[in-house]
Design a protein around this motif. Structure first.
Motif, mmCIF file in Angstrom:
data_model
loop_
_atom_site.group_PDB
_atom_site.id
_atom_site.type_symbol
_atom_site.label_atom_id
_atom_site.label_comp_id
_atom_site.label_asym_id
_atom_site.label_seq_id
_atom_site.Cartn_x
_atom_site.Cartn_y
_atom_site.Cartn_z
ATOM 1 N N LEU A 186 0.830 -1.203 0.000
ATOM 2 C CA LEU A 186 0.000 0.000 0.000
ATOM 3 C C LEU A 186 0.862 1.249 0.000
ATOM 4 O O LEU A 186 0.578 2.219 -0.727
ATOM 5 N N LEU A 187 1.933 1.239 0.802
ATOM 6 C CA LEU A 187 2.847 2.375 0.842
ATOM 7 C C LEU A 187 3.507 2.596 -0.515
ATOM 8 O O LEU A 187 3.675 3.747 -0.955
ATOM 9 N N PHE A 188 3.858 1.514 -1.188
ATOM 10 C CA PHE A 188 4.456 1.635 -2.520
ATOM 11 C C PHE A 188 3.463 2.272 -3.486
ATOM 12 O O PHE A 188 3.833 3.148 -4.282
ATOM 13 N N ASN A 189 2.205 1.848 -3.439
ATOM 14 C CA ASN A 189 1.195 2.423 -4.328
ATOM 15 C C ASN A 189 0.998 3.903 -4.053
ATOM 16 O O ASN A 189 0.861 4.716 -4.990
ATOM 17 N N LEU A 190 0.967 4.273 -2.774
ATOM 18 C CA LEU A 190 0.804 5.686 -2.425
ATOM 19 C C LEU A 190 1.995 6.508 -2.919
ATOM 20 O O LEU A 190 1.828 7.612 -3.446
ATOM 21 N N THR A 191 3.199 5.948 -2.758
ATOM 22 C CA THR A 191 4.398 6.642 -3.225
ATOM 23 C C THR A 191 4.403 6.765 -4.739
ATOM 24 O O THR A 191 4.728 7.825 -5.294
ATOM 25 N N SER A 192 4.027 5.686 -5.421
ATOM 26 C CA SER A 192 4.035 5.682 -6.883
ATOM 27 C C SER A 192 3.102 6.731 -7.470
ATOM 28 O O SER A 192 3.403 7.337 -8.501
ATOM 29 N N ASN A 193 1.968 6.965 -6.811
ATOM 30 C CA ASN A 193 0.975 7.903 -7.329
ATOM 31 C C ASN A 193 1.117 9.307 -6.749
ATOM 32 O O ASN A 193 0.295 10.176 -7.019
ATOM 33 N N SER A 194 2.149 9.530 -5.934
ATOM 34 C CA SER A 194 2.367 10.834 -5.314
ATOM 35 C C SER A 194 3.277 11.689 -6.196
ATOM 36 O O SER A 194 3.893 11.188 -7.148
ATOM 37 N N PRO A 195 3.386 12.985 -5.902
ATOM 38 C CA PRO A 195 4.341 13.824 -6.650
ATOM 39 C C PRO A 195 5.763 13.287 -6.592
ATOM 40 O O PRO A 195 6.499 13.358 -7.580
ATOM 41 N N MET A 196 6.174 12.735 -5.432
ATOM 42 C CA MET A 196 7.510 12.156 -5.321
ATOM 43 C C MET A 196 7.675 10.974 -6.257
ATOM 44 O O MET A 196 8.731 10.805 -6.879
ATOM 45 N N GLY A 197 6.637 10.154 -6.379
ATOM 46 C CA GLY A 197 6.696 9.030 -7.303
ATOM 47 C C GLY A 197 6.860 9.481 -8.743
ATOM 48 O O GLY A 197 7.595 8.861 -9.522
ATOM 49 N N ARG A 198 6.198 10.577 -9.109
ATOM 50 C CA ARG A 198 6.349 11.101 -10.464
ATOM 51 C C ARG A 198 7.758 11.634 -10.696
ATOM 52 O O ARG A 198 8.310 11.511 -11.796
ATOM 53 N N VAL A 199 8.358 12.202 -9.650
ATOM 54 C CA VAL A 199 9.750 12.659 -9.757
ATOM 55 C C VAL A 199 10.680 11.463 -9.927
ATOM 56 O O VAL A 199 11.610 11.497 -10.735
ATOM 57 N N PHE A 200 10.440 10.397 -9.167
ATOM 58 C CA PHE A 200 11.248 9.186 -9.305
ATOM 59 C C PHE A 200 11.202 8.668 -10.744
ATOM 60 O O PHE A 200 12.227 8.326 -11.323
ATOM 61 N N ARG A 201 9.987 8.588 -11.300
ATOM 62 C CA ARG A 201 9.855 8.081 -12.671
ATOM 63 C C ARG A 201 10.493 9.020 -13.682
ATOM 64 O O ARG A 201 11.020 8.575 -14.719
ATOM 65 N N ALA A 202 10.451 10.309 -13.412
ATOM 66 C CA ALA A 202 11.091 11.268 -14.316
ATOM 67 C C ALA A 202 12.595 11.036 -14.370
ATOM 68 O O ALA A 202 13.208 11.095 -15.445
ATOM 69 N N VAL A 203 13.201 10.751 -13.210
ATOM 70 C CA VAL A 203 14.632 10.442 -13.175
ATOM 71 C C VAL A 203 14.905 9.160 -13.944
ATOM 72 O O VAL A 203 15.895 9.056 -14.682
ATOM 73 N N ARG A 204 14.037 8.194 -13.799
ATOM 74 C CA ARG A 204 14.210 6.924 -14.509
ATOM 75 C C ARG A 204 14.120 7.115 -16.021
ATOM 76 O O ARG A 204 14.891 6.511 -16.778
ATOM 77 N N GLU A 205 13.210 7.958 -16.458
ATOM 78 C CA GLU A 205 12.962 8.107 -17.891
ATOM 79 C C GLU A 205 13.950 9.054 -18.569
ATOM 80 O O GLU A 205 14.391 8.802 -19.685
#
Length: 348
Positions: A186-205
């Motif tokens: 659940l914590l992973f899902n919340l992080t993934s859909n949060s602004p921080m999660g979008r920043v993480f994916r931006a770094v990945r991409e």
């Protein structure tokens, strides 16, 4: 050969719960942020070492036991366990304290290990983290005061005090571990859909784009690895309480770095369903093969003990060739959440 289905299911659930927590921690780093952490065992072992070194010594002081904690560990822990059975609230307090400390230590180890990410390419970074994962284990083996060196230590039986003794104890432990793994999911899902999660994916991409926008890549990676290390540290301490002991030599890269990576690649990196599916498939196949490996080994021309390693290595190779994105493919998500006005324009 008669098979005890209930025991088989129990073993699968226990392994699935522990591995799922480790895979989720790895998913934050590799799946969301793209950091090739091949040294997951570092934070995981750190959490287990906290469970082996801290709660027993605290309870030894509380109960006034003066024996050497390492040299007389079995007798010290036996006395502690007898007292804990009469004080379940003390066991709960020690469990919570240990999980907090293990999470903090895991986060610290994760953040510290993120510093090489500032200067190294992904391939060299992966190799360095692989070596770093082994370093703590070597320290634990060669320096006995931490967790008993080559002998190991027992840990206080907090689960026995909280859940009661008897034939149903491990069924209750499996429920507790499964609950913790689902909370982490659940914590992973919340992080993934949060602004921080979008920043993480931006770094990945696209790291260059993130740097152009003025964000510090090193800080972002540090946050991702600290979060992943926090979850792995908690998982390591729970595993130590579950098996009742800590032996530094048991925390090898194959079991706690390569296998979780295999599960993540198999299920699908960056997705919660993929993490669950990968951990479940691995745990099920592992125990089924272990159950029948002697029968299978009769038809093979090599020792059946190597069958699991060969099979999972083959599975990883096939997945990387045929379906490198894993069984579950991550759905594309916007890196920037649209504003309400923009959403109205898109829907009109």
């Amino acid at each position: 050969m008669a098979v005890d289905i209930s025991s088989l299911i129990l073993a699968i659930v226990l392994d699935f719960s522990v591995y799922l927590m480790v895979v989720i921690s790895l998913n934050v780093e590799i799946g969301l942020t793209g950091v090739p952490n091949f040294g997951r065992v570092l934070a995981y072992a750190g959490g287990a070492f906290i469970a082996g070194a801290i709660p027993g010594r605290i309870l030894q002081l509380i109960y006034g036991l003066h024996s050497d904690y390492i040299l007389n560990n079995p007798s010290v822990i036996a006395e502690i366990n007898d007292k804990l059975l009469q004080q379940p609230l003390m066991a709960l307090a020690i469990l919570i304290l240990t999980l907090i400390l293990a999470g903090i230590v895991g986060a610290a180890l994760g953040y510290i290990s993120s510093y090489p990410a500032l200067r190294l390419r992904e391939d060299y970074l992966g190799i360095l983290l692989l070596v770093a994962g082994t370093s703590l284990v070597v320290i634990g083996i060669t320096y006995p005061p931490i967790v008993g060196g080559t002998v190991g230590v027992q840990v206080p039986a907090v689960f026995n005090a909280l859940l009661g003794q008897g034939s149903s104890l491990y069924y209750k432990i499996s429920i507790v571990l499964l609950a913790f793994s689902l909370v982490m999911l659940l914590l992973f899902n919340l992080t993934s859909n949060s602004p921080m999660g979008r920043v993480f994916r931006a770094v990945r991409e696209n790291e260059d784009l993130v740097e152009v926008l003025g964000r510090d890549i090193g800080v972002i990676r540090g946050k991702a690895m600290a979060l992943g290390g926090f979850l792995a540290g908690i998982a390591g301490s729970l595993y130590a309480f579950y098996i009742g002991s800590v032996f530094a030599g048991a925390f090898d890269n194959l079991t706690w770095s390569f296998n979780p990576y295999l599960m993540l690649v198999l299920g699908g990196a960056g997705t919660s369903i993929g993490a669950m599916l990968g951990a479940l498939i691995y745990s099920t196949l592992y125990h089924v093969i272990d159950l029948y490996k002697q029968t299978i080994g009769y038809y093979l021309h090599f020792d059946a003990v190597w069958l699991q390693y060969m099979l999972f290595g083959l599975i990883l190779t096939i997945i990387l060739i045929i379906r490198p994105q894993g069984i579950v493919v991550e759905k594309a998500k916007p890196l920037v959440k649209p504003k309400a006005k923009d959403e109205e324009k898109l829907t009109s």
